[in-house]
Design a protein around this motif. Structure first.
Motif, PDB file in Angstrom:
ATOM      1  N   LYS A   8       0.829  -1.210   0.000  1.00 41.67           N
ATOM      2  CA  LYS A   8       0.000   0.000   0.000  1.00 41.67           C
ATOM      3  C   LYS A   8       0.864   1.260   0.000  1.00 41.67           C
ATOM      4  O   LYS A   8       0.545   2.242  -0.678  1.00 41.67           O
ATOM      5  CB  LYS A   8      -0.934   0.001   1.213  1.00 41.67           C
ATOM      6  CG  LYS A   8      -2.113  -0.961   1.086  1.00 41.67           C
ATOM      7  CD  LYS A   8      -3.049  -0.834   2.285  1.00 41.67           C
ATOM      8  CE  LYS A   8      -4.289  -1.687   2.096  1.00 41.67           C
ATOM      9  NZ  LYS A   8      -5.214  -1.579   3.263  1.00 41.67           N
ATOM     10  N   SER A   9       1.942   1.239   0.763  1.00 37.31           N
ATOM     11  CA  SER A   9       2.841   2.396   0.814  1.00 37.31           C
ATOM     12  C   SER A   9       3.476   2.641  -0.551  1.00 37.31           C
ATOM     13  O   SER A   9       3.541   3.781  -1.024  1.00 37.31           O
ATOM     14  CB  SER A   9       3.922   2.156   1.868  1.00 37.31           C
ATOM     15  OG  SER A   9       4.873   3.192   1.864  1.00 37.31           O
ATOM     16  N   PHE A  10       3.943   1.585  -1.204  1.00 40.87           N
ATOM     17  CA  PHE A  10       4.562   1.713  -2.523  1.00 40.87           C
ATOM     18  C   PHE A  10       3.544   2.187  -3.552  1.00 40.87           C
ATOM     19  O   PHE A  10       3.840   3.025  -4.409  1.00 40.87           O
ATOM     20  CB  PHE A  10       5.164   0.371  -2.925  1.00 40.87           C
ATOM     21  CG  PHE A  10       5.931   0.392  -4.215  1.00 40.87           C
ATOM     22  CD1 PHE A  10       6.718   1.486  -4.571  1.00 40.87           C
ATOM     23  CD2 PHE A  10       5.889  -0.690  -5.078  1.00 40.87           C
ATOM     24  CE1 PHE A  10       7.444   1.493  -5.759  1.00 40.87           C
ATOM     25  CE2 PHE A  10       6.595  -0.692  -6.264  1.00 40.87           C
ATOM     26  CZ  PHE A  10       7.379   0.401  -6.603  1.00 40.87           C
ATOM     27  N   LEU A  11       2.313   1.680  -3.449  1.00 40.09           N
ATOM     28  CA  LEU A  11       1.253   2.098  -4.363  1.00 40.09           C
ATOM     29  C   LEU A  11       0.968   3.585  -4.206  1.00 40.09           C
ATOM     30  O   LEU A  11       0.831   4.327  -5.193  1.00 40.09           O
ATOM     31  CB  LEU A  11      -0.014   1.274  -4.101  1.00 40.09           C
ATOM     32  CG  LEU A  11      -1.262   1.653  -4.904  1.00 40.09           C
ATOM     33  CD1 LEU A  11      -1.004   1.546  -6.399  1.00 40.09           C
ATOM     34  CD2 LEU A  11      -2.432   0.751  -4.499  1.00 40.09           C
ATOM     35  N   SER A  12       0.898   4.053  -2.966  1.00 41.86           N
ATOM     36  CA  SER A  12       0.641   5.468  -2.721  1.00 41.86           C
ATOM     37  C   SER A  12       1.766   6.341  -3.274  1.00 41.86           C
ATOM     38  O   SER A  12       1.516   7.385  -3.892  1.00 41.86           O
ATOM     39  CB  SER A  12       0.479   5.699  -1.215  1.00 41.86           C
ATOM     40  OG  SER A  12       0.319   7.058  -0.921  1.00 41.86           O
ATOM     41  N   GLN A  13       3.000   5.909  -3.071  1.00 45.96           N
ATOM     42  CA  GLN A  13       4.149   6.679  -3.566  1.00 45.96           C
ATOM     43  C   GLN A  13       4.196   6.720  -5.093  1.00 45.96           C
ATOM     44  O   GLN A  13       4.618   7.708  -5.676  1.00 45.96           O
ATOM     45  CB  GLN A  13       5.445   6.065  -3.035  1.00 45.96           C
ATOM     46  CG  GLN A  13       5.621   6.187  -1.529  1.00 45.96           C
ATOM     47  CD  GLN A  13       6.773   5.349  -1.019  1.00 45.96           C
ATOM     48  OE1 GLN A  13       7.628   4.913  -1.783  1.00 45.96           O
ATOM     49  NE2 GLN A  13       6.801   5.104   0.279  1.00 45.96           N
ATOM     50  N   SER A  14       3.762   5.629  -5.738  1.00 51.12           N
ATOM     51  CA  SER A  14       3.837   5.551  -7.198  1.00 51.12           C
ATOM     52  C   SER A  14       2.826   6.462  -7.884  1.00 51.12           C
ATOM     53  O   SER A  14       3.031   6.884  -9.016  1.00 51.12           O
ATOM     54  CB  SER A  14       3.608   4.102  -7.651  1.00 51.12           C
ATOM     55  OG  SER A  14       2.239   3.743  -7.545  1.00 51.12           O
ATOM     56  N   GLY A  15       1.707   6.742  -7.209  1.00 49.58           N
ATOM     57  CA  GLY A  15       0.653   7.553  -7.815  1.00 49.58           C
ATOM     58  C   GLY A  15      -0.205   6.801  -8.812  1.00 49.58           C
ATOM     59  O   GLY A  15      -1.018   7.404  -9.513  1.00 49.58           O
ATOM     60  N   MET A  16      -0.070   5.480  -8.879  1.00 50.60           N
ATOM     61  CA  MET A  16      -0.854   4.696  -9.841  1.00 50.60           C
ATOM     62  C   MET A  16      -2.316   4.626  -9.402  1.00 50.60           C
ATOM     63  O   MET A  16      -2.620   4.352  -8.250  1.00 50.60           O
ATOM     64  CB  MET A  16      -0.279   3.284  -9.981  1.00 50.60           C
ATOM     65  CG  MET A  16      -0.921   2.486 -11.116  1.00 50.60           C
ATOM     66  SD  MET A  16      -0.068   0.916 -11.437  1.00 50.60           S
ATOM     67  CE  MET A  16      -0.642  -0.073 -10.050  1.00 50.60           C
ATOM     68  N   LYS A  17      -3.214   4.875 -10.343  1.00 48.56           N
ATOM     69  CA  LYS A  17      -4.653   4.848 -10.063  1.00 48.56           C
ATOM     70  C   LYS A  17      -5.331   3.618 -10.658  1.00 48.56           C
ATOM     71  O   LYS A  17      -6.268   3.079 -10.077  1.00 48.56           O
ATOM     72  CB  LYS A  17      -5.320   6.113 -10.610  1.00 48.56           C
ATOM     73  CG  LYS A  17      -4.786   7.410 -10.011  1.00 48.56           C
ATOM     74  CD  LYS A  17      -4.947   7.448  -8.499  1.00 48.56           C
ATOM     75  CE  LYS A  17      -4.428   8.763  -7.913  1.00 48.56           C
ATOM     76  NZ  LYS A  17      -4.488   8.757  -6.430  1.00 48.56           N
ATOM     77  N   GLN A  18      -4.905   3.203 -11.854  1.00 50.31           N
ATOM     78  CA  GLN A  18      -5.497   2.049 -12.526  1.00 50.31           C
ATOM     79  C   GLN A  18      -4.344   1.165 -13.014  1.00 50.31           C
ATOM     80  O   GLN A  18      -3.411   1.659 -13.628  1.00 50.31           O
ATOM     81  CB  GLN A  18      -6.349   2.466 -13.734  1.00 50.31           C
ATOM     82  CG  GLN A  18      -7.263   3.661 -13.526  1.00 50.31           C
ATOM     83  CD  GLN A  18      -8.407   3.379 -12.566  1.00 50.31           C
ATOM     84  OE1 GLN A  18      -8.778   2.226 -12.353  1.00 50.31           O
ATOM     85  NE2 GLN A  18      -8.971   4.432 -11.981  1.00 50.31           N
ATOM     86  N   GLY A  19      -4.426  -0.125 -12.746  1.00 58.37           N
ATOM     87  CA  GLY A  19      -3.371  -1.000 -13.227  1.00 58.37           C
ATOM     88  C   GLY A  19      -3.283  -2.300 -12.455  1.00 58.37           C
ATOM     89  O   GLY A  19      -4.282  -2.817 -11.947  1.00 58.37           O
TER      90      GLY A  19
END
Length: 251
Positions: free
Chosen positions: A96-107
């Motif tokens: 979740k932390s990595f997802l938040s940092q990446s800024g990815m919304k769909q994928g």
């Protein structure tokens, strides 16, 4: 034209994204359906394809990023030696932390273990279930009688654990050399054999559980259930491990 991958979730995410991204900008899916009625597409299907509900939302920048995460086991103190125990670690907060940092919304998020005696799975993170996991899989693949674990079973032996007969052939010998072991030297060969654990059962359980998972991301959130977590199952630990995370999608 849609592209199909072995993983169905990734195929769906990839092709849906392609319709409105730069990957698929020159391909008008609605127009293609309307101009090919002889392909067996019904009027109702064409109407559905042309409706606003069929179109994907506008997508942002393309994202493809990778990170290796170090997992330090919760049940191991500094200086402790591995004891061939089975343990479960929750990767969900790290992801979740990595997802938040990446800024990815769909994928899609790909999670892969980087070890041959660990596994990745999605299930409930619960301490008593973790003990059930250990008991269940050690009944299927009991430890070798030569193992250091107190749960070893008399009469159980695996070929992988015949350390004195390894490496078995030139191909395996070359793999040892590639990993920094000069096994052509007798002393170095013995050092390599001495550090090899008696852990064939851990390898076999890892194959049953699997080494990776693929998780859809929609509107910046992982699509997993309320009680689901992404888990690293260490089958020959506890010891410090590493997990690979890759994000592929759009911001």
């Amino acid at each position: 034209r849609p592209i199909f991958f072995r993983n169905k979730a990734f195929s769906a995410a990839f092709n849906a994204a392609s319709l409105t991204s730069s990957w698929g900008r020159d391909y008008d899916h609605n127009r293609a359906i309307k101009t090919r009625p002889n392909r067996g597409i019904s009027t109702s299907a064409s109407s559905l394809a042309s409706s606003s509900s069929f179109r994907s939302p506008p997508l942002g920048r393309q994202i493809c990023t990778y990170k290796t995460v170090t997992i330090r086991p919760s049940g191991m103190n500094a200086g402790d030696a591995p004891r061939q125990a089975v343990s479960v670690e929750d990767l969900t907060p790290e992801i979740k932390s990595f997802l938040s940092q990446s800024g990815m919304k769909q994928g899609v998020i790909h999670v892969i273990s980087r070890h041959t005696t660990t596994a990745i799975t999605i299930n409930e993170r619960e301490s008593r279930l973790a003990r059930d996991i250990e008991e269940f899989f050690l009944k299927i693949c009991p430890p070798d009688e030569r193992s250091s674990t107190p749960k070893k079973v008399s009469g159980v032996r695996y070929l992988h654990n015949d350390i004195d007969q390894r490496p078995d052939g030139e191909e395996e010998a070359e793999r040892c050399r590639e990993n920094g072991w000069n096994i052509d030297d007798a002393d170095e060969l013995q050092k390599w054999r001495d550090q090899e654990p008696i852990n064939a059962h851990s390898h076999l359980i890892s194959m049953m559980l699997g080494s990776s998972e693929c998780i859809p991301v929609v509107d910046g959130e992982m699509v997993i259930g309320q009680w689901q977590s992404v888990l690293l199952v260490d089958l020959d630990g506890p010891r410090t491990r590493s997990v690979g995370l890759q994000m592929m999608g759009f911001g």
